[in-house]
Design an enzyme around this catalytic site. Sequence first.
Site, PDB file in Angstrom:
ATOM      1  N   LEU A 156       0.818  -1.216   0.000  1.00 34.40           N
ATOM      2  CA  LEU A 156       0.000   0.000   0.000  1.00 34.40           C
ATOM      3  C   LEU A 156       0.851   1.265   0.000  1.00 34.40           C
ATOM      4  O   LEU A 156       0.348   2.363   0.170  1.00 34.40           O
ATOM      5  CB  LEU A 156      -0.934   0.012   1.219  1.00 34.40           C
ATOM      6  CG  LEU A 156      -1.915  -1.148   1.290  1.00 34.40           C
ATOM      7  CD1 LEU A 156      -2.720  -1.085   2.590  1.00 34.40           C
ATOM      8  CD2 LEU A 156      -2.851  -1.151   0.092  1.00 34.40           C
ATOM      9  N   SER A 157       2.146   1.092  -0.186  1.00 31.24           N
ATOM     10  CA  SER A 157       3.100   2.201  -0.225  1.00 31.24           C
ATOM     11  C   SER A 157       3.175   2.945   1.096  1.00 31.24           C
ATOM     12  O   SER A 157       3.059   4.162   1.158  1.00 31.24           O
ATOM     13  CB  SER A 157       2.785   3.182  -1.347  1.00 31.24           C
ATOM     14  OG  SER A 157       3.849   4.095  -1.490  1.00 31.24           O
TER      15      SER A 157
ATOM     16  N   ASP B 246       3.150   6.077  -6.358  1.00 35.91           N
ATOM     17  CA  ASP B 246       2.750   6.070  -4.947  1.00 35.91           C
ATOM     18  C   ASP B 246       2.574   7.484  -4.410  1.00 35.91           C
ATOM     19  O   ASP B 246       1.553   7.833  -3.816  1.00 35.91           O
ATOM     20  CB  ASP B 246       3.799   5.338  -4.101  1.00 35.91           C
ATOM     21  CG  ASP B 246       3.988   3.896  -4.524  1.00 35.91           C
ATOM     22  OD1 ASP B 246       3.078   3.344  -5.170  1.00 35.91           O
ATOM     23  OD2 ASP B 246       5.049   3.331  -4.219  1.00 35.91           O
TER      24      ASP B 246
END
Length: 391
Positions: A120-121, A167
């Site tokens: 999910l960065s 991201d």
Amino acid sequence: MNYLETYESLYHKLPDGEVFCPYRISPLGAHIDHQYGKIHGLAIDKGIHIAYSAKKNGVIELCSLNFPKRAQFHIRSIEQEKVGDWADHLRGATLMLSEKHTLSVGMSAVIEGELPIGGLSSSAAVIIAFLVALCRVNHIQLEPMELILMAKAAENKYVGVNCGKLDQSCEVLCRENRLLYLDTRDDQYRLIDTNPAMKPYKIGIFFSGLERSLKNSKYNLRQDECKAAAYALMSYAGMDYDTFANTRLRDVPLEVFEAYKDRLPESFRKRAEHYYSEFQRVEEGTTAWEDGDIGRYGELVFESGWSSIHNYECGCDELIRLYEILRETDGVYGARFSGAGFKGCCMALIDPEKAERIERTVTDAYLRAFPGLSGKYEAHVCESEDGVKLV
């Protein structure tokens, strides 16, 4: 204790401020931002929280609820080489900011991530949240693209991860219930409203139970393979080309790939095949989202997942099985690996009315396949959210 309670316990006062940076998903545009492709993004309502206060002596004190040991360094005496701990991302961020702006104030901060690390960065999110707080105490105002590029530089130049800007862009530019459509070559973007006719959706996040580290994966290698494919194709076609470092598949027209792809080594051909097919999926997905056709959009997300496995060749047994389970589960519009696809998690767009059944079905099937990951696997249902913000 959460991050606020921990801050008060450590410093016996309330913090000066708080920053929240959401995690992100990219339903389409997998693995092509570093080749200057186009991407889609949504921020989610889970992310990184930082509570902070200014320190006039220039010292930065950091405590993370997700990692052991506190970190401390001075804004004007940062190690030029990474130390090897969790705070390297923030040392790098401080160094990048100090190259553009004069820093005079440090800060004390407590950081908390709401979900497990992987896919999910979280690294980009913690850098962005930290930079916003550090800018705040130093009275520095960064434009959105400045913030994006500075956070990217911290990972590229200091940490050593050759990430693109997907991201950071999602975590800064995204807005609730709007799909980010970004061209990473020229940074042009737009936010696409959700068509009122679209069926409702939520975002499912399914953690494999395995944490990933891009520094120890084949993430950087995959980028080199893409560049090598571009370099070879341009040479075969007699095109002018720059240095290897400045070569991207975006520089190579599709017709050149079609004409010369059979000359490429199989691994290079597969990476390029993923790039061109994913680029097309983003374009088709943009139309589907604008039309409110989440069924078609979800099909494209599933296709992206298939190409990530078979052409980009990322993923481990656990993630691949998780993707397959999601593909077989009623109520899942579309799913694929989230992030680089080396361990981590899968994201899915799901029917809210079937969310509980989906979570139960996926969990049961996955833990039957990998019972040893019981207690480590997690599933969460999220909403879309705005990008980074002061709380």
